[in-house]
Design a protein around this motif. Structure first.
Motif, PDB file in Angstrom:
ATOM      1  N   LEU A  12       0.826  -1.209   0.000  1.00  0.00           N
ATOM      2  CA  LEU A  12       0.000   0.000   0.000  1.00  0.00           C
ATOM      3  C   LEU A  12       0.860   1.258   0.000  1.00  0.00           C
ATOM      4  O   LEU A  12       0.490   2.283  -0.577  1.00  0.00           O
ATOM      5  N   ALA A  13       2.019   1.178   0.656  1.00  0.00           N
ATOM      6  CA  ALA A  13       2.893   2.346   0.798  1.00  0.00           C
ATOM      7  C   ALA A  13       3.919   2.469  -0.321  1.00  0.00           C
ATOM      8  O   ALA A  13       4.752   3.380  -0.292  1.00  0.00           O
ATOM      9  N   SER A  14       3.867   1.556  -1.298  1.00  0.00           N
ATOM     10  CA  SER A  14       4.870   1.525  -2.376  1.00  0.00           C
ATOM     11  C   SER A  14       6.279   1.405  -1.799  1.00  0.00           C
ATOM     12  O   SER A  14       7.229   2.047  -2.266  1.00  0.00           O
ATOM     13  N   THR A  92       4.300  10.581   3.827  1.00  0.00           N
ATOM     14  CA  THR A  92       3.626  10.367   2.546  1.00  0.00           C
ATOM     15  C   THR A  92       3.122   8.932   2.441  1.00  0.00           C
ATOM     16  O   THR A  92       2.017   8.677   1.949  1.00  0.00           O
ATOM     17  N   ALA A  93       3.923   7.999   2.930  1.00  0.00           N
ATOM     18  CA  ALA A  93       3.536   6.585   2.894  1.00  0.00           C
ATOM     19  C   ALA A  93       2.318   6.323   3.767  1.00  0.00           C
ATOM     20  O   ALA A  93       1.421   5.556   3.393  1.00  0.00           O
ATOM     21  N   TRP A  95      -0.076   8.396   4.478  1.00  0.00           N
ATOM     22  CA  TRP A  95      -1.238   8.926   3.767  1.00  0.00           C
ATOM     23  C   TRP A  95      -1.656   8.002   2.623  1.00  0.00           C
ATOM     24  O   TRP A  95      -2.847   7.745   2.433  1.00  0.00           O
ATOM     25  N   GLN A  96      -0.694   7.524   1.876  1.00  0.00           N
ATOM     26  CA  GLN A  96      -1.017   6.646   0.750  1.00  0.00           C
ATOM     27  C   GLN A  96      -1.628   5.341   1.245  1.00  0.00           C
ATOM     28  O   GLN A  96      -2.610   4.848   0.672  1.00  0.00           O
ATOM     29  N   ARG A  99      -5.256   6.058   2.310  1.00  0.00           N
ATOM     30  CA  ARG A  99      -6.147   6.324   1.176  1.00  0.00           C
ATOM     31  C   ARG A  99      -6.499   5.034   0.440  1.00  0.00           C
ATOM     32  O   ARG A  99      -7.673   4.771   0.140  1.00  0.00           O
ATOM     33  N   LEU A 100      -5.503   4.217   0.159  1.00  0.00           N
ATOM     34  CA  LEU A 100      -5.756   2.968  -0.560  1.00  0.00           C
ATOM     35  C   LEU A 100      -6.524   1.971   0.308  1.00  0.00           C
ATOM     36  O   LEU A 100      -7.340   1.194  -0.196  1.00  0.00           O
ATOM     37  N   ARG A 177      -6.680  18.574   2.431  1.00  0.00           N
ATOM     38  CA  ARG A 177      -5.818  17.395   2.546  1.00  0.00           C
ATOM     39  C   ARG A 177      -6.565  16.238   3.209  1.00  0.00           C
ATOM     40  O   ARG A 177      -6.438  15.082   2.784  1.00  0.00           O
ATOM     41  N   SER A 180      -8.896  14.385   0.926  1.00  0.00           N
ATOM     42  CA  SER A 180      -8.275  13.464  -0.027  1.00  0.00           C
ATOM     43  C   SER A 180      -8.193  12.050   0.550  1.00  0.00           C
ATOM     44  O   SER A 180      -8.025  11.081  -0.188  1.00  0.00           O
ATOM     45  N   LEU A 181      -8.329  11.940   1.879  1.00  0.00           N
ATOM     46  CA  LEU A 181      -8.327  10.635   2.540  1.00  0.00           C
ATOM     47  C   LEU A 181      -9.741  10.145   2.834  1.00  0.00           C
ATOM     48  O   LEU A 181     -10.045   8.967   2.681  1.00  0.00           O
TER      49      LEU A 181
END
Length: 453
Positions: A12-14, A92-93, A95-96, A99-100, A177, A180-181
């Motif tokens: 999820l966090a790439s 950033t991770a 948040w990503q 969101r996912l 912001r 966006s989540l």
């Protein structure tokens, strides 16, 4: 939070996971780490979370998320191999991931709550009611910020039917912001006041920023009745506003004050004992009732939910003893202080009524005026004794002396002096309000006050 593997979180966090482990909570403070925790090493202005990874593992954390740029340094400090999720940037991770993760749960009813005060209590009341209808995920505590919200969203699981999350802001652009989540289909604004005005600038800006929660995806918007900001917000956001309150929440019959025991509320043919003091908390409850009604809750479910609600620590919670304490120390503003003082004045009480008030913070250029307003309120309230604490409260103290109300007031900017004075003068049978902004840590007084016999 349900059990999730580090490998899934890494995807999820790439990022990549050095080893697999399962986590059941996410923390950004190593002191809160325990077995099952994922510690996310965030770099702040004063401290860098990467310096506390070892501490988190020593406290029982199951894994940690670190930046690639710090990976070798962190691994070199560990005495043994531990599961690490390695990413470009941990914030950033986070948040990503959030969101996912939310996107995986498409059928949940998304509800958002914001406002200058009352968010946490309203969220708890609404979640308690909705839990009578189906599994409900909610913000733990008041994790409502740009760091708290993404962590909170992992409370959702496959069985969750409703999600009730606070969306707190103190800066321009922060609501964008958060949206966006978590973009709610149902949103409620408790009120618009002076909280965080130091960063937001004016109540007009506060209203504009908080009202962004009424986004284009919204199905229903809620605000307290007679809010002077509602017409303007409706125009800004092009949403009709559903009002809640004593006149606007339908199906509510007789409401009886039970003093420090809260309220008895009649809904349909059912009754609920709401264990929350003050008119402000009654209005919060009516907001929760209104939203729940529109989601299909029947009177028995609503009353069961209100009955199950427990006051949140530090938010108008009553602690009974020889000295009765109203703990309202989590936050403070002109609106919330005025409301609880009105409640104190009108409350039948055989003993003395005392108030100890810490400074109101984050008010910027309006700080002095706000403290002057509270001074005027205190003089008119005619409580038996009032104790003021903190640098900003010096303005209130000067105004009280100007108004000739010095006799029953005490001011200090020294904590030890305040505590000594309170312990010397408080006695059994007293009712004491303890209130102040979070930074004042007024809760330190409560154990001493409740130990008085």
């Amino acid at each position: 939070m349900r059990r999730i593997s580090c490998q899934k979180l890494a995807r999820l966090a790439s990022g990549s996971a050095t080893a697999n482990a399962f986590v059941t909570s996410i923390v950004v403070d190593s002191r809160l780490a325990e077995r099952g925790s994922l510690f996310i090493a965030l770099a702040g202005e004063r401290v860098d979370g990467h310096d506390y990874v070892v501490d988190a593992f020593e406290r029982g954390a199951s894994a940690a998320m670190v930046a690639k740029s710090h990976f070798n340094r962190v691994r070199g400090r560990l005495f043994e191999e531990r599961p690490l999720i390695v990413v470009d940037d941990p914030l950033t991770a986070l948040w990503q991931m959030a969101r996912l993760y939310v996107e995986e749960h498409k059928n949940i009813v998304k509800i958002g709550i914001t406002g200058s005060c009352g968010k946490t209590t309203t969220k708890e009341m609404l979640a308690s009611i909705l839990s009578q209808m189906g599994k409900t995920a909610k913000t733990p505590g008041n994790f409502n910020s740009s760091i708290g919200l993404p962590i909170s969203l992992f409370e959702i699981d496959a069985e969750s039917e409703y999600g009730v999350f606070e969306m707190g802001i103190d800066q321009v652009g922060e609501m964008d912001r958060l949206l966006s989540l978590w973009e709610p289909e149902i949103a409620l604004i408790t009120n618009i006041g002076l909280s965080h005005i130091g960063k937001l600038g004016t109540t007009q800006v506060t209203a504009k920023e908080k009202s962004k929660i009424f986004s284009p995806a919204l199905k229903r918007a809620y605000m307290v009745e007679n809010s002077p900001y509602a017409p303007q917000i409706s125009r800004w956001r092009q949403h009709s506003i559903n009002q809640f309150g004593l006149k606007s929440t339908k199906g509510v019959g007789q409401i009886i004050s039970l003093g420090l025991q809260g309220w008895l509320i009649e809904i349909g043919r059912e009754q609920a004992h709401l264990k929350a003091v003050g008119q402000h908390n009654l209005i919060n409850a009516l907001g929760a009732v209104k939203v729940a009604q529109d989601l299909g809750a029947d009177p028995s479910q609503i009353c069961a939910g209100l009955e199950a609600f427990s006051p949140v620590e530090g938010r108008s919670k009553v602690v009974n003893g020889s000295v009765t304490v109203i703990e309202d120390w989590y936050n403070s503003s002109v609106d919330s202080t005025s409301s609880i003082l009105d409640y104190m004045v009108n409350l039948p009480w055989q003993g003395r009524k005392l108030a100890v008030l810490g400074s109101m913070k984050e008010l910027g250029n309006l700080s002095e005026e706000a403290h002057l307003q509270i001074a005027q309120k205190l003089v008119a309230a005619k409580l038996d004794d009032v104790y003021l604490f903190g640098k900003e409260m010096s303005s209130a103290w000067s105004e009280i002396r100007r108004l000739g109300g010095k006799e029953h007031f005490f001011y200090t900017n020294d904590w030890e002096t305040l505590q000594k004075k309170m312990l010397e003068e408080t006695r059994g049978g007293d009712l004491v309000l303890v209130k102040g902004s979070r930074a004042m840590a007024m809760e330190r007084l409560v154990p001493a006050l409740t130990s008085i016999v």
